[in-house]
Write a protein that holds these residues in place. Structure first.
Motif, PDB file in Angstrom:
ATOM      1  N   ALA A  15      -1.968   5.341   8.170  1.00 36.74           N
ATOM      2  CA  ALA A  15      -0.547   5.721   8.274  1.00 36.74           C
ATOM      3  C   ALA A  15      -0.080   6.375   6.990  1.00 36.74           C
ATOM      4  O   ALA A  15       0.975   6.062   6.449  1.00 36.74           O
ATOM      5  N   GLY A  16      -0.869   7.299   6.470  1.00 39.26           N
ATOM      6  CA  GLY A  16      -0.568   7.927   5.196  1.00 39.26           C
ATOM      7  C   GLY A  16       0.698   8.760   5.210  1.00 39.26           C
ATOM      8  O   GLY A  16       1.050   9.376   6.208  1.00 39.26           O
ATOM      9  N   ILE A  17       1.414   8.751   4.079  1.00 40.19           N
ATOM     10  CA  ILE A  17       2.639   9.532   3.928  1.00 40.19           C
ATOM     11  C   ILE A  17       2.587  10.290   2.604  1.00 40.19           C
ATOM     12  O   ILE A  17       1.773   9.978   1.738  1.00 40.19           O
TER      13      ILE A  17
ATOM     14  N   VAL B  60       0.900  -1.162   0.000  1.00 42.44           N
ATOM     15  CA  VAL B  60       0.000   0.000   0.000  1.00 42.44           C
ATOM     16  C   VAL B  60       0.928   1.198   0.000  1.00 42.44           C
ATOM     17  O   VAL B  60       1.336   1.692   1.044  1.00 42.44           O
ATOM     18  N   GLU B  61       1.293   1.670  -1.163  1.00 47.13           N
ATOM     19  CA  GLU B  61       2.460   2.537  -1.309  1.00 47.13           C
ATOM     20  C   GLU B  61       2.331   3.916  -0.687  1.00 47.13           C
ATOM     21  O   GLU B  61       3.331   4.585  -0.467  1.00 47.13           O
ATOM     22  N   ARG B  62       1.147   4.366  -0.371  1.00 45.60           N
ATOM     23  CA  ARG B  62       0.998   5.689   0.224  1.00 45.60           C
ATOM     24  C   ARG B  62       0.879   5.626   1.749  1.00 45.60           C
ATOM     25  O   ARG B  62       0.479   6.593   2.389  1.00 45.60           O
ATOM     26  N   GLN B  63       1.271   4.472   2.315  1.00 48.48           N
ATOM     27  CA  GLN B  63       1.239   4.342   3.766  1.00 48.48           C
ATOM     28  C   GLN B  63       2.567   3.782   4.284  1.00 48.48           C
ATOM     29  O   GLN B  63       3.379   3.245   3.529  1.00 48.48           O
ATOM     30  N   LEU B  64       2.772   3.923   5.597  1.00 53.36           N
ATOM     31  CA  LEU B  64       4.012   3.494   6.232  1.00 53.36           C
ATOM     32  C   LEU B  64       4.177   1.976   6.206  1.00 53.36           C
ATOM     33  O   LEU B  64       3.227   1.224   5.968  1.00 53.36           O
TER      34      LEU B  64
END
Length: 258
Positions: free
Chosen positions: A256-258, A215-219
């Protein structure tokens, strides 16, 4: 695993005027339910704001082959401590099956070969660990949306729960087994995949063989390894701590969005 300062700690500190370095793990959360509610509200605001500003399908940055890190640390468990997993690994996962069940129209049991017949995606992305390190790797797998198309989600489904083979704590109720969850926005994101290869090779045991979530947009702690079962649910109420993940049950943010 030792306690780790997360972004949650910084949020607590800024909200209450407490130094972030004075906060560890989820002790303060355990002591004050009001603080936990403040954090949940802030988490919802963060998720809504990020998706509003970036768009639901905004892509995480993808890199070139030359950017791939020469070493990529193993995060979390290095190998599940179970006889079942050991037997599956010994047989090169020929007998492993990914179950897709819960609020789906057509429950599935998919072998690794089955997954590899589905349209694949390859992406080179950065893994950001909550412990403070990052690495760039090349992932190949099947977009999660393709697997969901086979199963058909029921209208009441709101989340997908990923049940894993690794058990970080030995507990009678199963709450020590690793699990994670995402909502349907992230489930259908074009970069969300069930990865079976890393850097052009089948996943090693340390990196989650035979299948892991990306899930590439999260930690990093959202990138569940050693997948065994995907369950579509309408809430987290029946899942151990009720927070949607192993670390979330112990105080971490669900989003855990980044």
């Amino acid at each position: 695993m030792s306690r780790i300062l997360t972004r949650r700690n910084f949020l607590i500190g800024s909200t209450l005027g407490i130094s972030a370095t004075a906060l560890t793990g989820c002790d303060l959360l355990d002591q004050n339910a009001g603080i936990a509610e403040v954090l949940k509200s802030a988490e919802r605001l963060t998720m809504t704001g990020q998706r509003l500003l970036q768009g639901r399908n905004a892509l995480a940055r993808e890199f070139a082959e030359t950017d791939i890190s020469p070493s990529f640390r193993v995060n979390g468990t290095s190998a599940p401590d179970s006889e079942e997993y050991a037997a599956l690994s010994e047989a090169k996962f020929a007998n492993w099956r990914l179950k897709v069940e819960g609020l789906v129209e057509r429950p599935q049991e998919l072998s690794l070969a089955d997954l590899k017949t589905l349209p694949a995606r390859t992406q080179i992305t950065r893994h950001d660990c909550v412990e403070g390190w990052s690495a760039i790797g090349k992932w190949t797998g099947v977009p999660l949306a393709n697997v969901l198309a086979l199963s058909g989600l029921k209208s009441t489904a709101r989340y997908l729960v990923f049940h894993c083979a690794d058990e970080l704590q030995k507990t009678l109720d199963g709450s020590g087994r690793y699990y994670e969850s995402i909502d349907l926005v992230d489930a259908f994101h074009p970069q969300t995949m069930l990865a079976y290869q890393m850097n052009g090779q089948d996943l090693s045991v340390g990196h989650g063989a035979p299948l892991r979530l990306r899930v590439e947009r999260q930690l990093g702690y959202k990138q569940a390894k050693y997948l065994m079962r995907i369950e579509a649910v309408d809430s987290f109420a029946g899942l151990w701590g009720g927070n949607g993940g192993y670390w979330e049950d112990r105080g971490y943010e669900w989003y855990a969005g980044i």
